[in-house]
Scaffold this active site. Sequence first.
Site, PDB file in Angstrom:
ATOM      1  N   ASP A  44      46.077  19.812  46.630  1.00 43.19           N
ATOM      2  CA  ASP A  44      45.155  20.941  46.541  1.00 43.19           C
ATOM      3  C   ASP A  44      43.725  20.474  46.308  1.00 43.19           C
ATOM      4  O   ASP A  44      42.780  21.106  46.773  1.00 43.19           O
ATOM      5  CB  ASP A  44      45.596  21.896  45.420  1.00 43.19           C
ATOM      6  CG  ASP A  44      45.008  23.295  45.595  1.00 43.19           C
ATOM      7  OD1 ASP A  44      45.101  23.836  46.711  1.00 43.19           O
ATOM      8  OD2 ASP A  44      44.464  23.839  44.618  1.00 43.19           O
ATOM      9  N   CYS A 135      43.358  32.637  50.955  1.00 53.18           N
ATOM     10  CA  CYS A 135      43.575  31.721  49.831  1.00 53.18           C
ATOM     11  C   CYS A 135      43.050  32.331  48.537  1.00 53.18           C
ATOM     12  O   CYS A 135      43.768  32.422  47.542  1.00 53.18           O
ATOM     13  CB  CYS A 135      42.882  30.393  50.106  1.00 53.18           C
ATOM     14  SG  CYS A 135      42.962  29.230  48.717  1.00 53.18           S
ATOM     15  N   TYR A 139      45.575  33.771  45.455  1.00 54.74           N
ATOM     16  CA  TYR A 139      45.543  33.082  44.152  1.00 54.74           C
ATOM     17  C   TYR A 139      45.179  34.055  43.039  1.00 54.74           C
ATOM     18  O   TYR A 139      45.725  33.974  41.929  1.00 54.74           O
ATOM     19  CB  TYR A 139      44.557  31.915  44.186  1.00 54.74           C
ATOM     20  CG  TYR A 139      45.210  30.602  44.513  1.00 54.74           C
ATOM     21  CD1 TYR A 139      45.324  29.593  43.564  1.00 54.74           C
ATOM     22  CD2 TYR A 139      45.729  30.351  45.780  1.00 54.74           C
ATOM     23  CE1 TYR A 139      45.923  28.376  43.867  1.00 54.74           C
ATOM     24  CE2 TYR A 139      46.334  29.151  46.091  1.00 54.74           C
ATOM     25  CZ  TYR A 139      46.423  28.157  45.126  1.00 54.74           C
ATOM     26  OH  TYR A 139      47.035  26.957  45.425  1.00 54.74           O
ATOM     27  N   TYR A 165      43.104  31.275  37.107  1.00 55.28           N
ATOM     28  CA  TYR A 165      43.152  32.136  38.286  1.00 55.28           C
ATOM     29  C   TYR A 165      43.292  33.620  37.940  1.00 55.28           C
ATOM     30  O   TYR A 165      43.101  34.477  38.807  1.00 55.28           O
ATOM     31  CB  TYR A 165      44.270  31.688  39.227  1.00 55.28           C
ATOM     32  CG  TYR A 165      43.918  30.386  39.917  1.00 55.28           C
ATOM     33  CD1 TYR A 165      42.897  30.330  40.856  1.00 55.28           C
ATOM     34  CD2 TYR A 165      44.572  29.199  39.590  1.00 55.28           C
ATOM     35  CE1 TYR A 165      42.540  29.141  41.468  1.00 55.28           C
ATOM     36  CE2 TYR A 165      44.231  27.997  40.203  1.00 55.28           C
ATOM     37  CZ  TYR A 165      43.212  27.974  41.133  1.00 55.28           C
ATOM     38  OH  TYR A 165      42.855  26.791  41.736  1.00 55.28           O
ATOM     39  N   GLU A 207      49.542  29.464  53.215  1.00 56.42           N
ATOM     40  CA  GLU A 207      49.636  29.429  51.748  1.00 56.42           C
ATOM     41  C   GLU A 207      51.093  29.300  51.312  1.00 56.42           C
ATOM     42  O   GLU A 207      51.417  28.508  50.416  1.00 56.42           O
ATOM     43  CB  GLU A 207      49.023  30.703  51.150  1.00 56.42           C
ATOM     44  CG  GLU A 207      47.505  30.730  51.137  1.00 56.42           C
ATOM     45  CD  GLU A 207      46.919  29.679  50.218  1.00 56.42           C
ATOM     46  OE1 GLU A 207      47.457  29.477  49.117  1.00 56.42           O
ATOM     47  OE2 GLU A 207      45.926  29.041  50.611  1.00 56.42           O
TER      48      GLU A 207
END
Length: 219
Positions: A44, A135, A139, A165, A207
């Site tokens: 990541d 994305c 998240y 997040y 994802e």
Amino acid sequence: MTISERLYQAAQPVWKECLEHPFVKGIGDGSLPVEHFRYYLLQDYLYLFDYARVFALGIVKSHDPKLMQFFSKNVDNILNGEMKIHRSYMERLGITEDHVFQVKPALKNAAYTNYMLSVSHAGGIAEVLVSILACSWSYAEIGQVLAQKPGAAEHPFYGEWITGYASSEYNSSNQSLVTLTDKLLEGCSEETYQRMEDIFVMCSRFELDFWEMSWRLEP
């Protein structure tokens, strides 16, 4: 419905699979083996550099100085904001940045970033935004869902990831992307919308692949 509401609805089947994925559930209940998270962290971290490059294409393709400032701020947020979560974990796991750059992107990681960059190079500001949004928004959704699980945000290892997040700062940044997407695509043709939906759902599928890749430690 707004454009973003339609995109959100279109991606829901994939996002539900993400939320039910054993990697994501393992973060939420603290059962994820650390070696799987270490693999994910390295991949990541590499992903975020290309993610920042996609935002940078927004600067290149913008004619409005305010849009250029918006994309520039987001590049900074990624390189010096979101990456702080990763660097904190890297320090805890004894990973140096030099070590990161000795790691090669996994096949699915490279496929994902190459797709985003290809779509953004070929398209305009809307394509840049929509490829990024899957994305960012997924998240934010995962962070909020996991933070509601009893004790998840207080977990001694995974709690920092969850709270990062689920934070108001991260969600505010994501909402700014949602708002701009609606503004730029307001009144667009159905043909244009369908193209945006295809990109959004494809990135959402990537994802899901990223979670699966990290679960299986794929090369």
